[in-house]
Structure formats: structure tokens, C-alpha cells
Design an enzyme around this catalytic site. Structure first.
Site, short mmCIF file in Angstrom:
data_model
loop_
_atom_site.label_atom_id
_atom_site.label_comp_id
_atom_site.label_asym_id
_atom_site.label_seq_id
_atom_site.Cartn_x
_atom_site.Cartn_y
_atom_site.Cartn_z
N PHE A 62 -5.97 57.95 -22.85
CA PHE A 62 -6.91 57.30 -23.24
C PHE A 62 -8.43 58.10 -22.81
O PHE A 62 -8.17 59.36 -21.97
CB PHE A 62 -7.42 56.10 -21.83
CG PHE A 62 -6.60 55.07 -22.54
CD1 PHE A 62 -5.57 55.17 -21.83
CD2 PHE A 62 -6.72 54.10 -22.98
CE1 PHE A 62 -4.23 54.33 -21.47
CE2 PHE A 62 -5.44 53.08 -22.86
CZ PHE A 62 -4.90 52.80 -21.72
N ASP A 63 -9.45 58.00 -24.07
CA ASP A 63 -10.55 58.83 -24.25
C ASP A 63 -10.99 58.14 -21.91
O ASP A 63 -10.90 57.05 -21.62
CB ASP A 63 -11.33 59.15 -24.90
CG ASP A 63 -12.72 59.22 -25.00
OD1 ASP A 63 -13.79 59.05 -25.85
OD2 ASP A 63 -13.18 60.23 -23.83
N GLY A 64 -12.07 58.76 -21.81
CA GLY A 64 -12.98 57.81 -21.18
C GLY A 64 -13.72 57.22 -21.12
O GLY A 64 -13.74 55.87 -21.38
N PHE A 100 -6.12 56.75 -27.71
CA PHE A 100 -6.99 56.50 -27.97
C PHE A 100 -8.73 56.97 -27.53
O PHE A 100 -9.00 57.57 -26.35
CB PHE A 100 -7.20 55.15 -27.00
CG PHE A 100 -6.64 54.34 -27.43
CD1 PHE A 100 -5.67 54.08 -26.47
CD2 PHE A 100 -6.07 52.68 -28.29
CE1 PHE A 100 -4.27 53.06 -26.72
CE2 PHE A 100 -5.00 52.59 -28.60
CZ PHE A 100 -4.32 52.40 -27.36
N ASP A 105 -13.15 57.21 -28.78
CA ASP A 105 -13.83 56.64 -30.08
C ASP A 105 -14.43 57.59 -30.50
O ASP A 105 -15.50 57.51 -31.30
CB ASP A 105 -15.02 55.53 -28.68
CG ASP A 105 -15.67 57.55 -28.26
OD1 ASP A 105 -17.24 57.39 -28.30
OD2 ASP A 105 -15.39 57.98 -27.76
#
Lengths: 257, 361
Positions: B203-205, B320, B322
Site C-alpha cells: 500500500f502507498d500511505g 495500491f 493514488d
């Protein structure tokens, strides 16, 4: 005493080819309209959707004879026959005839009129009618919120049979032949923008149950538009998104075999 | 048994839900096969995948776009006995199935499993080919919705979906706006060998696990302001982002392995891959996770370095982020990347504000 009255405002359908659908008058009209006319009942969007299908069928082929033949039937003496006729004309509903019957003889009336599908909001009426081999479906308050632009029919592939409604071979046959008619009507339209949508739902079995049901429907000439396989997930939330006008389950349990 | 979903259902609905469930249970128990029964949705982690993420339908899609829906459906029906090739979410689904087998070994009576649902707006006639393909690979997908062109969002909500993967960014955006974790999955440029014993999720943060509040500061005021801000607010947890609940659901399942002494052999591993740097802005992130009671197995702070090479080493089944810039970097080096269309990052490309085109009708 059963009496049948034709609606002179509406062109009569070809009885050899039309699909006769009888709707209980209490589902169509409710008290409280004013001016000697009844108010709209829960089955209004359904009737409008049936009419829309007829309209589009005739657009495709002005000589089309495979149309819905809508009959308004009274199943008790609560509503006034003259007011039913005037209300029907007032709203411009495409009802071909009126059957004025009572609790005791309405089923006889359905049989005499060659009714292929009976729709009512009364659970007992639906149950009794099924037992006599006439395909019937229950309408409820959700029917009122269904679209009027598209008729949405749900075929239930493997619903657990309720103890009070054991489908007889006759009612199974009635379900399959009605659905085959629907399948034929559906073929008159393209993939998108159809005024009729046929949905298959299986509630207990896994993907093979639903897959098998799709194939069986194909063999009956029915090309389902949508398919939902629940495999035990709760039906309620899915049905409230699906919004079918009515469900047919009698003839379809065991479809997947 | 703890629930994965909020329970705000009335009792009358509960009893019909029980009826539906018991009927299905009876059906599956009566089958003479070893097929595992699908879990009870209320307790399961529901993952909804679209047909194009599960299978490679690039050629078929071309027919749909160039020749229209009738030709497309006819083609699918004509080829329905030919199984489709795997799509970008296929390895992820296989990894979920592996976790389920391990969970069933340790907890044979539990319904806390992954529930994989096929959510497609394909026509039911195309569905036959999809079912045949699922059978070919023996995937444990027993639930599906084929909506014949209608939006799947209502059904995602009806299934209490925990994560929705699709190739259609409009549907994914709609899902996120409805509060459902969702991402647009991309096929990587080259194939990587992925673990078949451990589900690895990266995951990105910011704007994925966390809100885009800090991202906004970077974009509008620059990095220096960002560093100062994060240091100042180190002890104030960030707000949650669209994928926080999915990480939480993964954590619940991980703890089931830990309590059976399987921490070293846990078939789920999570990674945080962030452009933040450990020294300056990293602390706030770790403290936020701790305040939420969430664990992440590995936290990798890149301090602005490209994510692609690091992801190549991690080999997640899905990553993931954004920002499309990071998605492209990941894809190029063979990582299955999924774009989360959330927050201020959507208005920028490589740090520059994008000219917004007129919205499509």
C-alpha cells in the site's frame, strides 16, 4: 356469477397468439381517487411496463400478434364494476377486458379466459390459483417503486419450495410456457434498450447451478439478460437493487438439473 | 465470532437471512464433492472482481468497442468453450484462495474467510464463458452478479464488499464515493514470479491508507512546509483513507494465524511503500497506524526515490497507489499495480496541475 365486459377503448388482441395476463383489480386501483375514479394502486408501474412492451413490439412490427393481453379481474365484490371501467378509461390503461367475479368463482374465470399469468397482492389468491395450475405471482409494496419504462421479470432458479405452494406438474408447465413466450418477445429487441428484461437468480447453489440454469433457459428459447448467483448470500439486499416487477419460481426449482 | 461488517440489520431481516443461509448450507453439504462451501457474507472479507481484472479480455474488449455489444456477445457465445487467459487480478485471487485453505485447516468451522465475488456488468449470455473459465482454473468463486449493463454499485453495497477491483475507472470512482475500497487494476508490462504460499499486499500511505490531508500540503505549499507540518503534528493521527478498512480486514485474518502460533509462517504479508522519509515525516505514519491498532509487516520509506525497483524486490500480488505516476513506474518493472482515484493527487501529474477536461456526459 362471472361476467366479462370488453373495453371498447382498446383494440382486442389476437387470442391465438397473445399472452393473457390477468391482474387483480385491488392491485391496480385503490380507494380515494375522487371524482368517481379510483386512485393508482401498487400495480400501476407494472401495467405501464406491460403497455410499453406492447408499444415497442408494434413499433418493430405493426402486425405483431405476440402481445400482452391485459385483463382486469375482480376477486371479490368490494370494488364497483362501473367505477373500475371508468377509472381504467380515465387513466388510459390498455386493459382489453374486465372479468367481474367473486371469491368463489374467480379461478373459474381465469381458466375460462385462458389466463397465462395471474398477478395479485393477495397471498391466498396466488396460492389457490397456483394449486389449480394457473401461473401466478405475488405483487407487494415494492412493486409500486419499480420502473414503468421496462418490464423486469425475475426467474428464480432454485428457491426452496415453500410448504404451502407445492408446484404441480401443471403449474411447472404453465411457468415454462409463459417464460418461453417472454423469451420470444425478448428476441424481438436488441441487447440494449429493451423494454423487457429477463433476470435469472439462483439462491442456494453455486456457480454450476446458475450456469446450468442459464443453459436450460436457452434450451427453452429464453436468453436471460442478467444473472445473479447468491450461493446463500441474503436475497433481500440484492432484490431491493434488482427491483423486479414480479418473481416466477414455481416452474424453475430444479432448472439446473 | 467477531464480525467483519457493521451489524445494523433488523431482526426480521436476520431470520430470512438465516433461512437463505441454511438452505445454501444444506445444498452444499449434500454435494458429494470436496468443494469448499462459500462463507457467510456477514463474517467474510468480500472481494469483488470484475471480469476484465480476473481474465484477459483485451481482444474481446476491442470487438466491443469497435463493433458494438451485439457482435461482442455473439463472439463470446461462439467461443464460450474456450477458457479465457488470466487477467491482472488472477494471481491475487489465487493467493486469496491459498489463505482460505490455510484458514480452513486451522479453523474448520469459521466463516471468517475471503469471499470472492465476480461483479461484472456483462450480459448473462457472456456469463456462460466466464463460468466455464472459472471451472477451467478451478477457482473458488461461487457468487456472481452479471448486471447486463447496469451499474454494479448497488450490488457492491448489497454484498457488503470490502474491496472492489475493476478496469473501469468510472466504476471505481463511484465505488470510492460510496465508501467502498476500490482500485483500477493494470496489467504489468512483464510477468513476475509471485509467491504461491503467501498473499503479499503493498500500500502507498497518503491518500490510500491515510487521507490526502498531507498530500494537499505538499502540492500547495511544497516539501519544506510539509516536513515542518508533519513534525509538528507527529502525535496527531492522520484521518483514514479509502483502503484503511481493507488493511484492517487483512490484519484481523493475520491475527488468526498469530494466535495459532503461525506468525513466522503467516500466509498474509503487508507492506507500506511511501515516498515519505523515515527521518522527517515517517513517524506520524507509524504512530497513526499504532493509534488505529493496525500493524503493517514492513514499512519502506523511499524519501522520494522511485517505487518501481523496490516493488520489483517485494513482488506483491497487488500494489495500491493514488498517483498514476507511481502506478506507471510499478507496471513498467512488472508489478501488478492498482490505482486508487482519491484525493488531490488526481488533479496533478508529476507535480504539475493537470488541465481538467470538460466532464464526459
Amino acid at each position: 356469477m362471472v361476467s366479462t365486459v370488453q373495453n371498447t377503448d382498446v383494440k382486442q388482441k389476437d387470442s391465438d397468439h397473445a399472452v393473457v395476463v390477468a391482474v387483480a383489480s385491488r392491485a391496480v386501483f385503490e380507494p380515494g381517487g375522487g371524482d368517481g375514479v379510483y386512485a393508482e394502486g401498487v400495480a400501476f408501474p407494472l401495467l405501464q411496463a406491460l403497455q410499453k412492451v406492447n408499444e415497442r413490439l408494434l413499433e418493430e412490427n405493426s402486425a405483431e400478434s405476440l402481445l400482452f393481453d391485459i385483463v382486469l379481474i375482480t376477486t371479490d365484490s368490494q370494488q364497483q364494476s362501473s367505477q373500475l371501467i371508468s377509472s381504467t378509461k380515465h387513466y388510459g390503461l390498455e386493459v382489453s377486458r374486465f372479468c367481474f367475479s367473486t371469491e368463489e368463482d374467480f379461478i373459474e374465470s381465469l381458466l375460462k379466459n385462458n389466463v397465462q399469468l395471474f398477478l395479485s397482492t393477495d397471498r391466498n389468491e396466488v396460492s389457490q390459483t397456483s394449486q389449480k395450475g394457473v401461473l401466478s405471482a405475488l405483487l407487494d409494496e415494492y412493486t409500486a417503486s419499480c420502473p414503468s419504462e421496462q418490464l423486469r421479470v425475475l426467474l428464480c432458479g432454485d428457491t426452496v419450495i415453500r410448504p404451502d405452494t407445492n408446484p404441480t406438474p401443471a403449474s411447472r408447465q404453465a411457468a415454462q410456457s409463459f417464460s418461453a413466450q417472454l423469451g420470444k418477445m425478448r428476441q424481438r429487441f436488441g441487447m440494449s434498450d429493451s423494454p423487457l428484461s429477463i433476470t435469472l437468480m439462483t439462491s442456494c447453489g453455486g456457480r454450476d447451478s446458475c450456469g446450468g440454469a442459464l443453459q436450460t433457459l436457452r434450451s427453452l428459447g429464453i436468453s436471460a439478460d442478467e444473472a445473479y448467483c447468491l450461493a446463500g448470500a441474503p436475497q433481500g439486499p440484492i432484490l431491493s437493487v434488482l427491483r423486479p416487477h414480479f418473481l416466477l419460481s414455481d416452474g424453475f426449482s430444479g432448472l439446473e438439473d | 465470532m467477531s464480525e467483519m461488517k457493521p451489524s445494523d440489520v433488523a431482526t426480521a431481516e436476520d431470520s430470512s437471512e438465516e433461512q437463505d443461509w441454511n438452505a445454501a448450507k444444506a445444498f452444499f453439504d449434500s454435494l458429494k464433492s470436496n468443494k469448499p462451501r462459500p462463507p457467510k457474507p456477514r463474517f467474510a472479507v468480500s472481494i469483488a472482481v470484475s471480469s476484465r481484472t480476473l481474465f484477459n479480455m483485451v481482444a474481446e474488449r476491442k470487438i466491443y468497442e469497435e463493433e458494438g455489444v451485439e457482435k461482442y456477445v455473439a463472439f463470446q457465445v461462439e467461443h464460450e468453450n474456450e477458457p479465457l487467459k488470466p487477467g491482472p487480478a488472477f494471481p491475487f485471487v489465487k493467493a486469496l484462495m491459498n489463505v482460505n485453505s490455510r484458514l480452513r485447516e486451522l479453523y474448520p468451522d469459521s466463516e471468517e474467510l475471503f469471499d470472492i465475488v465476480l461483479m461484472t456488468n456483462n450480459h448473462a449470455q457472456v456469463g456462460v464463458r466466464l463460468i466455464n473459465s472459472i471451472n477451467h482454473y478451478d477457482l473458488t468463486i461461487e457468487r456472481f452478479c452479471m448486471t447486463g449493463g447496469k451499474s454494479p454499485i448497488g450490488y457492491l453495497e448489497a454484498y457488503m464488499t470490502n474491496l472492489y477491483l475493476s478496469k473501469d475507472s468510472d466504476k471505481v470512482t463511484e465505488a470510492i464515493e460510496a465508501g467502498i475500497a476500490a482500485a483500477t487494476v493494470f496489467m504489468p508490462e512483464k510477468e513476475s514470479e509471485l509467491s504461491d504460499t503467501q498473499l503479499r499486499v503493498a500500500f502507498d500511505g497518503d491518500a490510500v491508507l491515510f487521507s490526502d490531508e498531507s498530500e494537499i500540503i505538499v502540492k500547495q505549499h511544497g516539501l519544506d512546509t510539509f516536513f515542518e507540518h508533519e513534525k509538528h503534528f507527529e502525535n496527531q493521527p492522520l484521518a483514514q483513507g479509502p483502503l484503511k478498512c481493507f488493511l484492517e480486514a487483512l490484519g484481523k485474518l493475520q491475527r488468526k494465524f498469530y494466535s495459532k502460533n503461525e506468525r513466522l509462517n503467516c500466509p498474509i504479508r503487508t507492506f507500506l511503500v511511501t515516498a515519505r522519509s523515515a527521518a522527517s515525516s515517517g513517524a506520524r505514519v507509524l504512530k497513526t497506524l499504532r493509534s488505529w491498532g493496525l500493524e503493517i509487516d514492513e514499512a519502506l520509506f523511499l524519501a522520494g526515490a522511485p517505487k518501481g525497483p523496490l516493488l520489483q524486490k517485494i513482488r506483491p500480488h497487488i500494489f495500491f497507489d493514488d498517483q498514476m505516476f507511481h502506478i506507471e513506474g510499478a507496471k513498467d518493472l512488472g508489478t501488478i499495480a492498482a490505482h486508487v482515484p482519491y484525493g488531490i493527487g488526481q488533479k496533478y501529474h508529476k507535480g504539475k496541475l493537470i488541465e481538467q477536461p470538460a466532464k464526459k456526459e
